[in-house]
Scaffold this motif. Structure first.
Motif, PDB file in Angstrom:
ATOM      1  N   ILE A  93       1.690   6.840  -6.651  1.00  0.00           N
ATOM      2  CA  ILE A  93       0.556   7.699  -7.018  1.00  0.00           C
ATOM      3  C   ILE A  93       0.881   9.158  -6.686  1.00  0.00           C
ATOM      4  CG2 ILE A  93      -1.829   8.294  -6.373  1.00  0.00           C
ATOM      5  CD1 ILE A  93      -2.367   5.228  -6.192  1.00  0.00           C
ATOM      6  N   LYS A  94       1.461   9.367  -5.510  1.00  0.00           N
ATOM      7  CA  LYS A  94       1.802  10.736  -5.087  1.00  0.00           C
ATOM      8  C   LYS A  94       2.852  11.340  -6.020  1.00  0.00           C
ATOM      9  CE  LYS A  94       3.110  13.417  -1.053  1.00  0.00           C
ATOM     10  NZ  LYS A  94       3.602  13.426   0.313  1.00  0.00           N
ATOM     11  N   LYS A  95       3.831  10.529  -6.378  1.00  0.00           N
ATOM     12  CA  LYS A  95       4.923  10.996  -7.234  1.00  0.00           C
ATOM     13  C   LYS A  95       4.430  11.306  -8.648  1.00  0.00           C
ATOM     14  CE  LYS A  95       8.288   8.061  -8.118  1.00  0.00           C
ATOM     15  NZ  LYS A  95       9.423   7.176  -7.872  1.00  0.00           N
ATOM     16  N   THR A 110      -6.039   4.790  -8.506  1.00  0.00           N
ATOM     17  CA  THR A 110      -6.027   3.359  -8.185  1.00  0.00           C
ATOM     18  C   THR A 110      -4.661   2.683  -8.237  1.00  0.00           C
ATOM     19  OG1 THR A 110      -6.524   2.798 -10.478  1.00  0.00           O
ATOM     20  CG2 THR A 110      -8.403   3.028  -8.996  1.00  0.00           C
ATOM     21  N   GLY A 111      -3.717   3.226  -8.994  1.00  0.00           N
ATOM     22  CA  GLY A 111      -2.412   2.581  -9.126  1.00  0.00           C
ATOM     23  C   GLY A 111      -2.526   1.277  -9.888  1.00  0.00           C
ATOM     24  N   THR A 112      -3.272   1.308 -11.010  1.00  0.00           N
ATOM     25  CA  THR A 112      -3.502   0.101 -11.802  1.00  0.00           C
ATOM     26  C   THR A 112      -3.270   0.348 -13.286  1.00  0.00           C
ATOM     27  OG1 THR A 112      -5.848   0.668 -11.979  1.00  0.00           O
ATOM     28  CG2 THR A 112      -5.247  -0.869 -10.232  1.00  0.00           C
ATOM     29  N   VAL A 113      -3.174  -0.761 -14.010  1.00  0.00           N
ATOM     30  CA  VAL A 113      -3.085  -0.734 -15.464  1.00  0.00           C
ATOM     31  C   VAL A 113      -4.270  -1.547 -15.958  1.00  0.00           C
ATOM     32  CG1 VAL A 113      -1.725  -1.411 -17.490  1.00  0.00           C
ATOM     33  CG2 VAL A 113      -0.556  -0.743 -15.386  1.00  0.00           C
ATOM     34  N   GLU A 148       0.837  -1.208   0.000  1.00  0.00           N
ATOM     35  CA  GLU A 148       0.000   0.000   0.000  1.00  0.00           C
ATOM     36  C   GLU A 148       0.872   1.257   0.000  1.00  0.00           C
ATOM     37  OE1 GLU A 148      -3.322   1.005  -0.571  1.00  0.00           O
ATOM     38  OE2 GLU A 148      -3.186  -1.101  -1.136  1.00  0.00           O
ATOM     39  N   GLU A 149       1.960   1.242   0.793  1.00  0.00           N
ATOM     40  CA  GLU A 149       2.850   2.405   0.887  1.00  0.00           C
ATOM     41  C   GLU A 149       3.523   2.687  -0.454  1.00  0.00           C
ATOM     42  OE1 GLU A 149       3.278  -0.142   3.515  1.00  0.00           O
ATOM     43  OE2 GLU A 149       1.672   1.032   4.428  1.00  0.00           O
TER      44      GLU A 149
END
Length: 129
Positions: free
Chosen positions: A34-36, A62-65, A27-28
């Motif tokens: 995502i933040k970057k 979401t941090g997904t493809v 998660e981190e």
């Protein structure tokens, strides 16, 4: 993640591997990425037969493809050939050089497109693409 793969597109293998890397993130790590990045890439890739496939790299929420057009407005749409994407992912071609020589086109925030290079490099290190 096989729903990402598209027959006749080498890029889909790379994007499927990228999706697996994102899935393997804690998660981190995901939050950090995502933040970057804080944005959405729409990838429009044409193969040798002239067929086009679309993928989305969501590093905004979401941090997904995933395969298909973005669910939210993309920060940038990147248009290139299957071969060009493969060379970018392998580090054999520089994104700026690809853009300058017309192998890569963008719509939207062109400066945001430069972040893709870092994402591919980070994923390559983690996945050994």
């Amino acid at each position: 993640m096989s729903d990402i793969k598209v027959e006749g597109f080498k890029s889909s293998e790379i994007l499927a591997a990228l999706a697996q890397v994102f899935d393997s993130y804690s998660e981190e790590e995901k939050k950090s990425q995502i933040k970057k990045t804080n944005g959405i890439f729409e990838m429009r890739v044409k193969n040798a037969e002239g067929k086009e496939a679309v993928w989305t790299i969501d590093l905004k929420s979401t941090g997904t493809v995933y395969k298909g057009a973005p669910k939210q407005k993309a920060n940038v749409t990147i248009i290139m050939s299957d071969e060009t994407f493969q060379q970018l992912a392998e580090g054999k071609l520089d994104g700026q050089k690809a853009f300058m020589t017309g192998k890569l086109k963008t719509k939207g925030n062109m400066m945001f497109a430069t972040k893709l290079d870092g994402i591919l490099k980070a994923a390559k290190t983690k996945a050994k693409l």
